[in-house]
Motif scaffolding. Sequence first.
Motif, PDB file in Angstrom:
ATOM      1  N   LYS A  34       0.862  -1.185   0.000  1.00 26.32           N
ATOM      2  CA  LYS A  34       0.000   0.000   0.000  1.00 26.32           C
ATOM      3  C   LYS A  34       0.900   1.238   0.000  1.00 26.32           C
ATOM      4  O   LYS A  34       1.692   1.414  -0.899  1.00 26.32           O
ATOM      5  CB  LYS A  34      -0.967  -0.047   1.184  1.00 26.32           C
ATOM      6  N   ASN A  35       0.861   2.064   1.030  1.00 24.24           N
ATOM      7  CA  ASN A  35       1.743   3.235   1.074  1.00 24.24           C
ATOM      8  C   ASN A  35       2.899   3.045   2.048  1.00 24.24           C
ATOM      9  O   ASN A  35       3.597   4.000   2.397  1.00 24.24           O
ATOM     10  CB  ASN A  35       0.948   4.489   1.460  1.00 24.24           C
ATOM     11  N   ILE A  36       3.084   1.800   2.492  1.00 23.61           N
ATOM     12  CA  ILE A  36       4.129   1.514   3.479  1.00 23.61           C
ATOM     13  C   ILE A  36       5.319   0.854   2.787  1.00 23.61           C
ATOM     14  O   ILE A  36       5.153  -0.069   1.995  1.00 23.61           O
ATOM     15  CB  ILE A  36       3.587   0.577   4.583  1.00 23.61           C
ATOM     16  N   LYS A  37       6.518   1.350   3.086  1.00 25.48           N
ATOM     17  CA  LYS A  37       7.737   0.755   2.527  1.00 25.48           C
ATOM     18  C   LYS A  37       8.310  -0.227   3.553  1.00 25.48           C
ATOM     19  O   LYS A  37       8.617   0.154   4.683  1.00 25.48           O
ATOM     20  CB  LYS A  37       8.754   1.838   2.170  1.00 25.48           C
ATOM     21  N   ILE A  38       8.468  -1.476   3.135  1.00 22.71           N
ATOM     22  CA  ILE A  38       8.954  -2.535   4.026  1.00 22.71           C
ATOM     23  C   ILE A  38      10.349  -2.957   3.583  1.00 22.71           C
ATOM     24  O   ILE A  38      10.565  -3.306   2.420  1.00 22.71           O
ATOM     25  CB  ILE A  38       8.002  -3.756   3.995  1.00 22.71           C
ATOM     26  N   ALA A  39      11.298  -2.933   4.508  1.00 20.46           N
ATOM     27  CA  ALA A  39      12.665  -3.359   4.214  1.00 20.46           C
ATOM     28  C   ALA A  39      12.778  -4.866   4.429  1.00 20.46           C
ATOM     29  O   ALA A  39      12.645  -5.339   5.558  1.00 20.46           O
ATOM     30  CB  ALA A  39      13.654  -2.626   5.105  1.00 20.46           C
ATOM     31  N   PRO A  40      13.020  -5.644   3.363  1.00 18.91           N
ATOM     32  CA  PRO A  40      13.152  -7.097   3.525  1.00 18.91           C
ATOM     33  C   PRO A  40      14.204  -7.491   4.557  1.00 18.91           C
ATOM     34  O   PRO A  40      14.014  -8.459   5.295  1.00 18.91           O
ATOM     35  CB  PRO A  40      13.559  -7.574   2.124  1.00 18.91           C
ATOM     36  N   ALA A  41      15.310  -6.752   4.618  1.00 18.06           N
ATOM     37  CA  ALA A  41      16.389  -7.099   5.554  1.00 18.06           C
ATOM     38  C   ALA A  41      15.901  -7.113   6.991  1.00 18.06           C
ATOM     39  O   ALA A  41      16.333  -7.938   7.801  1.00 18.06           O
ATOM     40  CB  ALA A  41      17.553  -6.124   5.405  1.00 18.06           C
ATOM     41  N   GLU A  42      14.983  -6.205   7.323  1.00 18.44           N
ATOM     42  CA  GLU A  42      14.461  -6.143   8.697  1.00 18.44           C
ATOM     43  C   GLU A  42      13.715  -7.437   9.045  1.00 18.44           C
ATOM     44  O   GLU A  42      13.865  -7.993  10.131  1.00 18.44           O
ATOM     45  CB  GLU A  42      13.538  -4.932   8.828  1.00 18.44           C
ATOM     46  N   LEU A  43      12.900  -7.916   8.096  1.00 21.46           N
ATOM     47  CA  LEU A  43      12.170  -9.162   8.317  1.00 21.46           C
ATOM     48  C   LEU A  43      13.118 -10.361   8.317  1.00 21.46           C
ATOM     49  O   LEU A  43      12.949 -11.303   9.096  1.00 21.46           O
ATOM     50  CB  LEU A  43      11.106  -9.344   7.235  1.00 21.46           C
TER      51      LEU A  43
ATOM     52  N   THR B  48       2.669 -21.865   9.071  1.00 24.60           N
ATOM     53  CA  THR B  48       1.799 -21.190  10.048  1.00 24.60           C
ATOM     54  C   THR B  48       2.590 -20.750  11.275  1.00 24.60           C
ATOM     55  O   THR B  48       2.413 -19.630  11.786  1.00 24.60           O
ATOM     56  CB  THR B  48       0.662 -22.132  10.484  1.00 24.60           C
ATOM     57  N   GLN B  49       3.490 -21.597  11.740  1.00 21.25           N
ATOM     58  CA  GLN B  49       4.312 -21.226  12.908  1.00 21.25           C
ATOM     59  C   GLN B  49       5.252 -20.075  12.599  1.00 21.25           C
ATOM     60  O   GLN B  49       5.494 -19.213  13.452  1.00 21.25           O
ATOM     61  CB  GLN B  49       5.104 -22.460  13.377  1.00 21.25           C
ATOM     62  N   VAL B  50       5.771 -20.048  11.375  1.00 18.47           N
ATOM     63  CA  VAL B  50       6.634 -18.936  10.963  1.00 18.47           C
ATOM     64  C   VAL B  50       5.838 -17.629  10.969  1.00 18.47           C
ATOM     65  O   VAL B  50       6.290 -16.605  11.501  1.00 18.47           O
ATOM     66  CB  VAL B  50       7.236 -19.180   9.565  1.00 18.47           C
ATOM     67  N   MET B  51       4.628 -17.660  10.422  1.00 22.08           N
ATOM     68  CA  MET B  51       3.791 -16.450  10.374  1.00 22.08           C
ATOM     69  C   MET B  51       3.372 -16.017  11.778  1.00 22.08           C
ATOM     70  O   MET B  51       3.333 -14.813  12.079  1.00 22.08           O
ATOM     71  CB  MET B  51       2.582 -16.691   9.476  1.00 22.08           C
ATOM     72  N   ASP B  52       3.089 -16.995  12.633  1.00 20.14           N
ATOM     73  CA  ASP B  52       2.735 -16.661  14.029  1.00 20.14           C
ATOM     74  C   ASP B  52       3.915 -16.023  14.745  1.00 20.14           C
ATOM     75  O   ASP B  52       3.746 -15.082  15.538  1.00 20.14           O
ATOM     76  CB  ASP B  52       2.297 -17.924  14.778  1.00 20.14           C
ATOM     77  N   PHE B  53       5.124 -16.517  14.467  1.00 27.14           N
ATOM     78  CA  PHE B  53       6.345 -15.965  15.071  1.00 27.14           C
ATOM     79  C   PHE B  53       6.535 -14.498  14.667  1.00 27.14           C
ATOM     80  O   PHE B  53       6.810 -13.633  15.502  1.00 27.14           O
ATOM     81  CB  PHE B  53       7.558 -16.811  14.650  1.00 27.14           C
ATOM     82  N   ILE B  54       6.361 -14.228  13.383  1.00 23.06           N
ATOM     83  CA  ILE B  54       6.502 -12.852  12.894  1.00 23.06           C
ATOM     84  C   ILE B  54       5.406 -11.961  13.480  1.00 23.06           C
ATOM     85  O   ILE B  54       5.632 -10.813  13.844  1.00 23.06           O
ATOM     86  CB  ILE B  54       6.452 -12.806  11.351  1.00 23.06           C
ATOM     87  N   ALA B  55       4.188 -12.510  13.584  1.00 22.71           N
ATOM     88  CA  ALA B  55       3.057 -11.726  14.073  1.00 22.71           C
ATOM     89  C   ALA B  55       3.260 -11.235  15.510  1.00 22.71           C
ATOM     90  O   ALA B  55       2.761 -10.181  15.891  1.00 22.71           O
ATOM     91  CB  ALA B  55       1.778 -12.548  13.982  1.00 22.71           C
ATOM     92  N   THR B  56       4.005 -12.017  16.308  1.00 20.82           N
ATOM     93  CA  THR B  56       4.227 -11.593  17.697  1.00 20.82           C
ATOM     94  C   THR B  56       5.235 -10.465  17.787  1.00 20.82           C
ATOM     95  O   THR B  56       5.409  -9.877  18.845  1.00 20.82           O
ATOM     96  CB  THR B  56       4.735 -12.773  18.552  1.00 20.82           C
TER      97      THR B  56
END
Length: 256
Positions: A197-206, A248-256
Amino acid sequence: MMRAIFMGETLVFTGSKFEIERVLEAVDKYKPDYMPVSPSEIQQLWRSELTEKYDLSSLKFIQCSGAPLGTDVADKFRAKFPNVKLAIRYGLTETTGAVANMRSPEELERVGSVGRLVEFMEAKIVDLLTAESLSSGHQGELWLRGPSIMRGYVGDDKATAEILDSEGWLKTGDLCYFDSQGFLFIVDRLKEVIKYKNIKIAPAELEHLLVSNHEIDDDVVVPYPDEEAGEIPMTFIVRNPESNITATQVMDFIAT
């Protein structure tokens, strides 16, 4: 290699590929005090149990370059090797060497930065749309100027004009910022930034966040087309050999 020659050092080759046991054997046998590594190699060093098998006490200084190093990984490395100084260095092929470096005790303690500019190098952070200079704390593209900057790409005037302006400023293509004390922080490559959308996400951070999970050995984050958002981040991960972590566990980990 040039450093070893002009400083009269002994240089130990361990092969073209980083194989951790071969490297550890070389440290044990030849007792080097300095070793250059990449962020993924730093990760292997703090995670591997093989480090307990060899005498690594000769190592005093580790220099990391090649890609951004996550703060979490750096902290874990320092905790495991408290007697080894971990320095981060930043440079490009087009700058023919380091642009920013950590040398002083103050620089070595500034976690997350790549140190301060080297001598004779000028830098500015510019707005991505207007190319106007930004003040400290603001993210933008890093431009550099100095005596070590290349004159251009041989036989490619178009590519040279795209990266070097008329005043000699080199456009690095890196999203960066300086803090109020002149420490440089690398966020990511501009061309890799994901536009959600209008948010810039840095892949390195993730990516740094993902590898902080002990069940993940390595990962890469890329943009994936999305009709509503434009782009969303998608990751490919390399699981720890002993892990069965699910998507699913990977996504849950990121979500926290």
